[in-house]
Motif scaffolding. Structure first.
Motif, PDB file in Angstrom:
ATOM      1  N   LEU A  85      36.723  28.008  -2.883  1.00 12.56           N
ATOM      2  CA  LEU A  85      36.460  29.325  -3.475  1.00 12.56           C
ATOM      3  C   LEU A  85      34.993  29.698  -3.343  1.00 12.56           C
ATOM      4  O   LEU A  85      34.659  30.818  -2.937  1.00 12.56           O
ATOM      5  N   SER A  86      34.107  28.780  -3.696  1.00  8.62           N
ATOM      6  CA  SER A  86      32.666  29.097  -3.699  1.00  8.62           C
ATOM      7  C   SER A  86      32.159  29.377  -2.287  1.00  8.62           C
ATOM      8  O   SER A  86      31.402  30.336  -2.073  1.00  8.62           O
ATOM      9  N   GLN A  87      32.583  28.582  -1.302  1.00  5.41           N
ATOM     10  CA  GLN A  87      32.122  28.816   0.066  1.00  5.41           C
ATOM     11  C   GLN A  87      32.617  30.158   0.595  1.00  5.41           C
ATOM     12  O   GLN A  87      31.895  30.880   1.277  1.00  5.41           O
ATOM     13  N   TYR A  88      33.858  30.487   0.237  1.00  5.12           N
ATOM     14  CA  TYR A  88      34.412  31.784   0.655  1.00  5.12           C
ATOM     15  C   TYR A  88      33.610  32.926   0.030  1.00  5.12           C
ATOM     16  O   TYR A  88      33.223  33.886   0.710  1.00  5.12           O
ATOM     17  N   ALA A  89      33.301  32.809  -1.268  1.00  5.01           N
ATOM     18  CA  ALA A  89      32.549  33.858  -1.971  1.00  5.01           C
ATOM     19  C   ALA A  89      31.132  33.984  -1.417  1.00  5.01           C
ATOM     20  O   ALA A  89      30.634  35.097  -1.199  1.00  5.01           O
ATOM     21  N   TYR A  90      30.486  32.845  -1.172  1.00  5.90           N
ATOM     22  CA  TYR A  90      29.113  32.886  -0.664  1.00  5.90           C
ATOM     23  C   TYR A  90      29.041  33.567   0.697  1.00  5.90           C
ATOM     24  O   TYR A  90      28.140  34.374   0.963  1.00  5.90           O
ATOM     25  N   LEU A  91      30.024  33.256   1.559  1.00 10.78           N
ATOM     26  CA  LEU A  91      30.002  33.851   2.889  1.00 10.78           C
ATOM     27  C   LEU A  91      30.349  35.337   2.842  1.00 10.78           C
ATOM     28  O   LEU A  91      29.822  36.129   3.628  1.00 10.78           O
ATOM     29  N   LEU A  92      31.226  35.725   1.898  1.00  6.20           N
ATOM     30  CA  LEU A  92      31.481  37.155   1.694  1.00  6.20           C
ATOM     31  C   LEU A  92      30.175  37.880   1.372  1.00  6.20           C
ATOM     32  O   LEU A  92      29.882  38.945   1.926  1.00  6.20           O
ATOM     33  N   ALA A  93      29.396  37.296   0.456  1.00  5.56           N
ATOM     34  CA  ALA A  93      28.120  37.908   0.050  1.00  5.56           C
ATOM     35  C   ALA A  93      27.153  37.989   1.218  1.00  5.56           C
ATOM     36  O   ALA A  93      26.452  38.989   1.403  1.00  5.56           O
ATOM     37  N   GLU A  94      27.109  36.943   2.026  1.00  4.64           N
ATOM     38  CA  GLU A  94      26.208  36.933   3.191  1.00  4.64           C
ATOM     39  C   GLU A  94      26.593  38.007   4.200  1.00  4.64           C
ATOM     40  O   GLU A  94      25.765  38.466   4.980  1.00  4.64           O
ATOM     41  N   ASN A  95      27.878  38.396   4.177  1.00  4.96           N
ATOM     42  CA  ASN A  95      28.360  39.432   5.092  1.00  4.96           C
ATOM     43  C   ASN A  95      28.350  40.821   4.448  1.00  4.96           C
ATOM     44  O   ASN A  95      29.046  41.723   4.892  1.00  4.96           O
ATOM     45  N   GLY A  96      27.587  40.969   3.364  1.00  7.89           N
ATOM     46  CA  GLY A  96      27.440  42.273   2.728  1.00  7.89           C
ATOM     47  C   GLY A  96      28.583  42.680   1.826  1.00  7.89           C
ATOM     48  O   GLY A  96      28.711  43.844   1.475  1.00  7.89           O
ATOM     49  N   ARG A  97      29.412  41.716   1.436  1.00 12.23           N
ATOM     50  CA  ARG A  97      30.568  42.028   0.579  1.00 12.23           C
ATOM     51  C   ARG A  97      30.413  41.343  -0.782  1.00 12.23           C
ATOM     52  O   ARG A  97      31.324  40.714  -1.312  1.00 12.23           O
ATOM     53  N   GLY A  98      29.220  41.491  -1.345  1.00 14.50           N
ATOM     54  CA  GLY A  98      28.892  40.822  -2.602  1.00 14.50           C
ATOM     55  C   GLY A  98      29.749  41.263  -3.776  1.00 14.50           C
ATOM     56  O   GLY A  98      30.159  40.445  -4.595  1.00 14.50           O
ATOM     57  N   ALA A  99      30.024  42.585  -3.867  1.00 20.92           N
ATOM     58  CA  ALA A  99      30.822  43.093  -4.993  1.00 20.92           C
ATOM     59  C   ALA A  99      32.221  42.487  -4.962  1.00 20.92           C
ATOM     60  O   ALA A  99      32.785  42.126  -6.003  1.00 20.92           O
ATOM     61  N   GLU A 100      32.792  42.362  -3.768  1.00 14.66           N
ATOM     62  CA  GLU A 100      34.120  41.751  -3.620  1.00 14.66           C
ATOM     63  C   GLU A 100      34.082  40.278  -4.016  1.00 14.66           C
ATOM     64  O   GLU A 100      34.984  39.778  -4.702  1.00 14.66           O
ATOM     65  N   ALA A 101      33.018  39.583  -3.595  1.00 16.19           N
ATOM     66  CA  ALA A 101      32.872  38.158  -3.933  1.00 16.19           C
ATOM     67  C   ALA A 101      32.764  37.966  -5.439  1.00 16.19           C
ATOM     68  O   ALA A 101      33.394  37.067  -6.018  1.00 16.19           O
ATOM     69  N   GLU A 102      31.972  38.819  -6.080  1.00 24.00           N
ATOM     70  CA  GLU A 102      31.809  38.733  -7.532  1.00 24.00           C
ATOM     71  C   GLU A 102      33.143  38.969  -8.232  1.00 24.00           C
ATOM     72  O   GLU A 102      33.496  38.258  -9.184  1.00 24.00           O
ATOM     73  N   HIS A 103      33.888  39.942  -7.768  1.00 24.11           N
ATOM     74  CA  HIS A 103      35.190  40.262  -8.359  1.00 24.11           C
ATOM     75  C   HIS A 103      36.133  39.053  -8.278  1.00 24.11           C
ATOM     76  O   HIS A 103      36.791  38.693  -9.264  1.00 24.11           O
ATOM     77  N   ILE A 104      36.184  38.425  -7.123  1.00 18.70           N
ATOM     78  CA  ILE A 104      37.060  37.258  -6.928  1.00 18.70           C
ATOM     79  C   ILE A 104      36.639  36.111  -7.838  1.00 18.70           C
ATOM     80  O   ILE A 104      37.476  35.460  -8.478  1.00 18.70           O
ATOM     81  N   LEU A 105      35.329  35.860  -7.917  1.00 17.24           N
ATOM     82  CA  LEU A 105      34.834  34.740  -8.723  1.00 17.24           C
ATOM     83  C   LEU A 105      35.082  34.959 -10.213  1.00 17.24           C
ATOM     84  O   LEU A 105      35.482  34.029 -10.928  1.00 17.24           O
ATOM     85  N   ILE A 106      34.842  36.169 -10.706  1.00 23.30           N
ATOM     86  CA  ILE A 106      35.037  36.410 -12.140  1.00 23.30           C
ATOM     87  C   ILE A 106      36.516  36.332 -12.499  1.00 23.30           C
ATOM     88  O   ILE A 106      36.878  35.781 -13.550  1.00 23.30           O
ATOM     89  N   ASN A 107      37.381  36.826 -11.627  1.00 23.79           N
ATOM     90  CA  ASN A 107      38.819  36.680 -11.875  1.00 23.79           C
ATOM     91  C   ASN A 107      39.207  35.205 -11.954  1.00 23.79           C
ATOM     92  O   ASN A 107      39.979  34.791 -12.826  1.00 23.79           O
ATOM     93  N   ALA A 108      38.659  34.410 -11.038  1.00 21.94           N
ATOM     94  CA  ALA A 108      38.959  32.973 -11.036  1.00 21.94           C
ATOM     95  C   ALA A 108      38.377  32.301 -12.279  1.00 21.94           C
ATOM     96  O   ALA A 108      38.989  31.393 -12.858  1.00 21.94           O
ATOM     97  N   PHE A 109      37.200  32.741 -12.696  1.00 24.91           N
ATOM     98  CA  PHE A 109      36.537  32.223 -13.901  1.00 24.91           C
ATOM     99  C   PHE A 109      37.457  32.376 -15.117  1.00 24.91           C
ATOM    100  O   PHE A 109      37.655  31.447 -15.910  1.00 24.91           O
ATOM    101  N   ILE A 110      38.046  33.555 -15.229  1.00 25.21           N
ATOM    102  CA  ILE A 110      38.943  33.838 -16.353  1.00 25.21           C
ATOM    103  C   ILE A 110      40.214  32.985 -16.251  1.00 25.21           C
ATOM    104  O   ILE A 110      40.680  32.412 -17.235  1.00 25.21           O
ATOM    105  N   GLN A 111      40.761  32.892 -15.031  1.00 28.13           N
ATOM    106  CA  GLN A 111      41.977  32.091 -14.822  1.00 28.13           C
ATOM    107  C   GLN A 111      41.740  30.614 -15.119  1.00 28.13           C
ATOM    108  O   GLN A 111      42.657  29.908 -15.528  1.00 28.13           O
ATOM    109  N   HIS A 112      40.523  30.156 -14.912  1.00 22.02           N
ATOM    110  CA  HIS A 112      40.173  28.758 -15.171  1.00 22.02           C
ATOM    111  C   HIS A 112      39.657  28.552 -16.599  1.00 22.02           C
ATOM    112  O   HIS A 112      38.952  27.578 -16.874  1.00 22.02           O
TER     113      HIS A 112
END
Length: 472
Positions: free
Chosen positions: A49-76
């Motif tokens: 999850l973290s590597q996927y989110a980090y690479l999303l951010a590096e590709n200019g998709r930070g808002a999407e990465a943040e959304h995925i991580l916070i959703n996972a944060f809540i699920q966990h």
């Protein structure tokens, strides 16, 4: 010759390792696909999850990465490891404030991690008052996570999250405002009013409390108070982006689209507060001020945060509003009270159902007879009514069976009231609705068998109902 094929299991670990190799080769798009595949195969693996989110951010998709991580944060269940992952994400996104404060939250949960020293070196700070920094971290991350939940229509979860924050911080103005906002959107008006009244008593210039109180008076129909508060919102100049966002959203909901667009579009341009709520509001504001293509663009972007059926789009809502206006003109202005009741039923079946909110049809409804107003309360406010409830049940049975012609529905409304006035026992409403159709064939050949099947009743009950209908 028989060949034996060796099975090749491409599990999450395989795709993760492929992603690492492609990252080393600077093939970022290919690596992104591999990390995404690894994450899809094992969504509980935080490394994937973290590597996927980090690479999303590096590709200019930070808002999407943040959304995925916070959703996972809540699920966990708010696993503290996510504070570290989010802190690292914000470093990549070049957001030092979030990176530092989420990092401080991680250190509070994992004091032996050594991340505090890394934070001090990374941000070149020396923490003097640790208690105050920790409180600010709780405050900031709490507000951020609450907003994420609220903006994605997870309001009950947002309130549950508030209860995890220490009470001394939870009683601060910002959190009380958030609690009031959540209560308001859950239709808990008394609770919201009590919170907002206290907030405005303490500070009459509190923009958030003013916005929420305006919404509350709008929902509760207190017209004079609503107009007073709306005037304040229309002329006020928000001091910062947070206030601009709040007031813009409220004005959008209250259909003050031009002013809402003026406040919200600059936030989108500078990529501030990009969220489901911002995009949803801008889609509606754009559409109503004539920017159709822009409205559709915002609607499409919004889907990446939360999938919403197109029936709720501003263009579909406008179609629904026009349908309500047409039904109002055709049915609600009629002299026959049964025709008006049918009109209310037809308006109730316009989708999306909440298209009626704020519609001018309410002015006509206010002038209707008390009996018809009761039906409105039954339809839209859940008022329990025996008489109108049974009439409604018959209309619904007809609709399910495919009989939605005006003459059929009016025949039922007239027959029902005649039966009710005659004090007939209306045990099986479906049978009586079917009997009404059988009695009013209107040139059709409706068989008893077809009606029994269509209305989920029995021949015995249909025949009994027919006897009663013939007698009135």
């Amino acid at each position: 010759m028989n060949r034996k094929v060796i099975p090749f299991d491409q599990n999450g670990e395989f795709h993760f390792n492929q992603g690492l190799k492609k990252t080393e080769q600077n093939k970022k798009q290919a690596a992104l696909k591999s990390f995404h595949k690894a994450f899809e195969l094992d969504q509980n693996n935080l490394a994937y999850l973290s590597q996927y989110a980090y690479l999303l951010a590096e590709n200019g998709r930070g808002a999407e990465a943040e959304h995925i991580l916070i959703n996972a944060f809540i699920q966990h269940q708010y696993d503290a490891e996510f504070y570290f992952i989010l802190s690292q994400l914000y470093v990549i996104m070049n957001d030092p404030n979030k990176a530092f404060l989420f990092g401080v939250q991680y250190v509070q949960h994992e004091p032996e991690s050594g991340y505090d020293e890394e934070l001090e070196q990374m941000f070149e700070v020396s923490i003097q008052d640790e208690d105050e920094v920790e409180r600010e971290a709780i405050r900031f991350t709490g507000q951020h996570l609450f907003q994420h939940l609220f903006m994605n229509a997870r309001i009950e979860e947002a309130l549950d999250f508030l209860s995890t924050i220490p009470e001394s911080i939870r009683e601060e103005r910002e959190f009380r405002n958030q609690k009031a906002m959540a209560a308001l959107f859950l239709n808990r008006y008394e609770e919201a009013h009590e919170l907002l009244e206290q907030l405005l008593k303490e500070d009459r210039t509190d923009m958030h409390a003013l916005s929420h109180m305006t919404l509350l008076y709008y929902h509760t129909g207190e017209e004079e108070k609503y107009r007073t508060f709306l005037k304040k919102l229309e002329v006020v100049q928000p001091l910062d982006d947070d206030d601009r966002f709040k007031v813009g959203l409220v004005l959008n909901f209250l259909q003050q689209y031009e002013r809402s667009y003026e406040l919200l579009f600059p936030l989108y341009k500078k990529q501030a507060f990009v969220s489901f709520q911002l995009l949803h509001a801008l889609s509606h504001a754009s559409y109503h001020i004539g920017h159709d293509e822009e409205a559709r663009m915002f609607w499409e972007r919004m889907q990446t945060f939360h999938q919403v059926n197109e029936m709720y789009s501003p263009w579909k809502r406008q179609e629904a509003a026009q349908r309500i206006a047409d039904l109002e003109a055709f049915y609600l202005k009629d002299d026959d009270p049964y025709v008006r009741l049918l009109g209310l039923y037809k308006i109730y079946n316009v989708v999306p159902r909440d298209a009626i909110l704020g519609h001018e049809v309410w002015e006509t409804i206010e002038a209707l007879e008390d009996y018809e107003k009761l039906y409105i309360s039954f339809l839209f406010q859940g008022l329990k009514l025996v008489r109108l409830g049974r009439m409604h049940k018959g209309l619904e049975a007809m609709r399910r069976a495919g009989y939605e012609e005006e003459e059929d529905q009016l025949s039922w409304i007239e027959t029902f009231h005649a039966l009710y006035e005659s004090k007939v026992e209306l045990e099986d409403i479906n049978a009586f609705a079917a009997a009404t159709l059988y009695f009013h064939q209107r040139g059709r050949k409706l068989t008893k068998k077809a009606l029994v099947d269509g209305f989920d009743t029995t021949l015995y009950r249909l025949n009994k109902a027919l006897e009663k209908v013939k007698q009135i």
